[in-house]
Write a protein that holds these residues in place. Sequence first.
Motif, short mmCIF file in Angstrom:
data_model
loop_
_atom_site.label_atom_id
_atom_site.label_comp_id
_atom_site.label_asym_id
_atom_site.label_seq_id
_atom_site.Cartn_x
_atom_site.Cartn_y
_atom_site.Cartn_z
N ALA A 298 77.92 -30.73 -24.81
CA ALA A 298 78.07 -28.68 -23.85
C ALA A 298 78.41 -27.83 -25.41
O ALA A 298 77.64 -26.71 -24.92
CB ALA A 298 78.66 -29.20 -22.77
N ARG A 299 79.78 -28.29 -25.86
CA ARG A 299 80.10 -26.97 -26.54
C ARG A 299 79.12 -26.86 -27.75
O ARG A 299 79.12 -25.65 -27.95
CB ARG A 299 80.91 -27.52 -27.04
CG ARG A 299 82.82 -26.81 -26.28
CD ARG A 299 83.91 -26.98 -27.25
NE ARG A 299 83.99 -28.31 -27.97
CZ ARG A 299 84.65 -29.08 -26.88
NH1 ARG A 299 85.06 -29.31 -25.59
NH2 ARG A 299 84.92 -30.30 -27.51
N GLU B 243 82.13 -32.19 -38.79
CA GLU B 243 81.85 -32.51 -36.67
C GLU B 243 81.28 -33.91 -36.54
O GLU B 243 81.46 -34.63 -36.71
CB GLU B 243 81.52 -31.13 -36.18
CG GLU B 243 82.44 -30.26 -35.84
CD GLU B 243 81.62 -29.08 -34.75
OE1 GLU B 243 81.59 -28.05 -35.66
OE2 GLU B 243 81.46 -29.43 -33.90
N ASP B 244 80.12 -34.34 -37.40
CA ASP B 244 79.34 -35.01 -37.96
C ASP B 244 79.88 -36.02 -38.35
O ASP B 244 80.01 -37.65 -36.93
CB ASP B 244 78.20 -34.94 -38.76
CG ASP B 244 77.08 -34.17 -37.51
OD1 ASP B 244 77.30 -33.60 -36.94
OD2 ASP B 244 75.91 -33.68 -38.72
N TYR C 160 93.99 -37.09 -31.87
CA TYR C 160 92.65 -37.42 -30.97
C TYR C 160 91.50 -37.12 -31.93
O TYR C 160 91.05 -35.50 -31.34
CB TYR C 160 93.14 -37.81 -29.78
CG TYR C 160 92.03 -37.97 -28.58
CD1 TYR C 160 91.71 -39.84 -29.33
CD2 TYR C 160 91.38 -37.77 -27.63
CE1 TYR C 160 90.29 -39.86 -28.29
CE2 TYR C 160 90.30 -38.13 -26.83
CZ TYR C 160 89.59 -39.61 -27.47
OH TYR C 160 89.03 -40.38 -26.54
N CYS C 161 90.40 -38.16 -32.06
CA CYS C 161 89.12 -37.01 -32.43
C CYS C 161 88.81 -35.79 -31.75
O CYS C 161 87.99 -34.60 -31.93
CB CYS C 161 87.97 -37.91 -32.48
SG CYS C 161 88.40 -39.69 -33.46
N ILE C 162 87.95 -35.86 -30.60
CA ILE C 162 88.03 -35.18 -29.57
C ILE C 162 88.75 -34.10 -29.78
O ILE C 162 88.24 -32.60 -29.52
CB ILE C 162 87.89 -35.26 -27.94
CG1 ILE C 162 87.26 -37.33 -27.83
CG2 ILE C 162 87.73 -34.84 -26.83
CD1 ILE C 162 85.84 -36.82 -27.88
N THR D 262 86.80 -30.66 -30.44
CA THR D 262 87.41 -29.46 -30.09
C THR D 262 87.79 -27.94 -30.97
O THR D 262 87.36 -26.88 -30.85
CB THR D 262 88.80 -29.47 -29.31
OG1 THR D 262 87.88 -31.07 -28.02
CG2 THR D 262 88.71 -27.51 -28.11
N GLN D 263 88.41 -28.78 -31.96
CA GLN D 263 88.95 -27.12 -32.90
C GLN D 263 88.44 -26.78 -34.02
O GLN D 263 87.99 -25.80 -35.04
CB GLN D 263 90.67 -27.96 -33.51
CG GLN D 263 91.23 -26.73 -34.15
CD GLN D 263 91.85 -25.69 -33.67
OE1 GLN D 263 91.71 -26.29 -31.83
NE2 GLN D 263 91.75 -24.80 -33.96
#
Lengths: 91, 91, 91, 91
Positions: free
Chosen positions: C87-88, C51-52, D32-34, D38-39
Amino acid sequence: MQPAAKTSCQKRLGRIEGQVRGVARMVAEDRYCIDVLTQLSAIRAALRRVEDEVLRDHVGHCVEHAIRSGDAEEQRRKVAELMEVFARAER
Amino acid sequence: MQPAAKTSCQKRLGRIEGQVRGVARMVAEDRYCIDVLTQLSAIRAALRRVEDEVLRDHVGHCVEHAIRSGDAEEQRRKVAELMEVFARAER
Amino acid sequence: MQPAAKTSCQKRLGRIEGQVRGVARMVAEDRYCIDVLTQLSAIRAALRRVEDEVLRDHVGHCVEHAIRSGDAEEQRRKVAELMEVFARAER
Amino acid sequence: MQPAAKTSCQKRLGRIEGQVRGVARMVAEDRYCIDVLTQLSAIRAALRRVEDEVLRDHVGHCVEHAIRSGDAEEQRRKVAELMEVFARAER
């Protein structure tokens, strides 16, 4: 709590109280938000350290006392309490 | 900070200062460790809510101001600052 | 994502997939719960590192692209997305 | 682990393995990165739920067994192990 841990936690809490007052002053003086956030996050880390110290003392004394007592019901209660503390800490 | 967020944060911080004093008293009165831990964790949650409020205000005003300015260097600085706040918050 | 970050994330995810399979095998073989927990927590840390890396790449490219575009609406969208990610992540 | 918890954890881990493979595919397809973030964060939450289930089973059986045994040394070991799990989980 044991005397040494008690004194140490009281000192830490005294410092934390001063830090909270300090950050309220920063807000009053319109200091930059990011500096306010940095300070708030440092206070949270300091609180976490107090929690660690209280928890270590609790395990070393209250939980140890339950183990020595040989009282299974009391031991179950101690373990259930620890699980609740951890459920909260994760959040 | 904007007046409403500023007032709200100052009220919250005043309450938090009182809670920190209260938990120091709990330690002084040898209250049960688990109750002390519950209270410390509630204070940490309250601090987190102040951080959320400061951050929302920051994004709504300081970051928004950088966006309106059209100044790319300033925008990069704002994003870098946010990334640092988040890196700290994750810990 | 940029080629280097993409390759690195794919490698990391391949390793993580293997680790998840490994921990399922540990459960099947009735390995000690604490060892299973240690391994699960290591996998979670590895995911956090992916994620980072994705986030750094996102800020360095997608957010940077929005800054260069000078498109204020697009910049607001990028900031709002970042706030949701954080936030997540805090939870 | 007890049969029900074991089956449940194995199912969860099977699904998580598929989710990790799915996110690797998302990276490969330049999603898309976002959405990738999220996943990844959903997978981390799913892992946390497996950890919670393993831990509940551990406390209900291994720790309970140590309590019933009346063996103080074994009980101390169980508590020390729990403390290590929590120290890791907080990070």
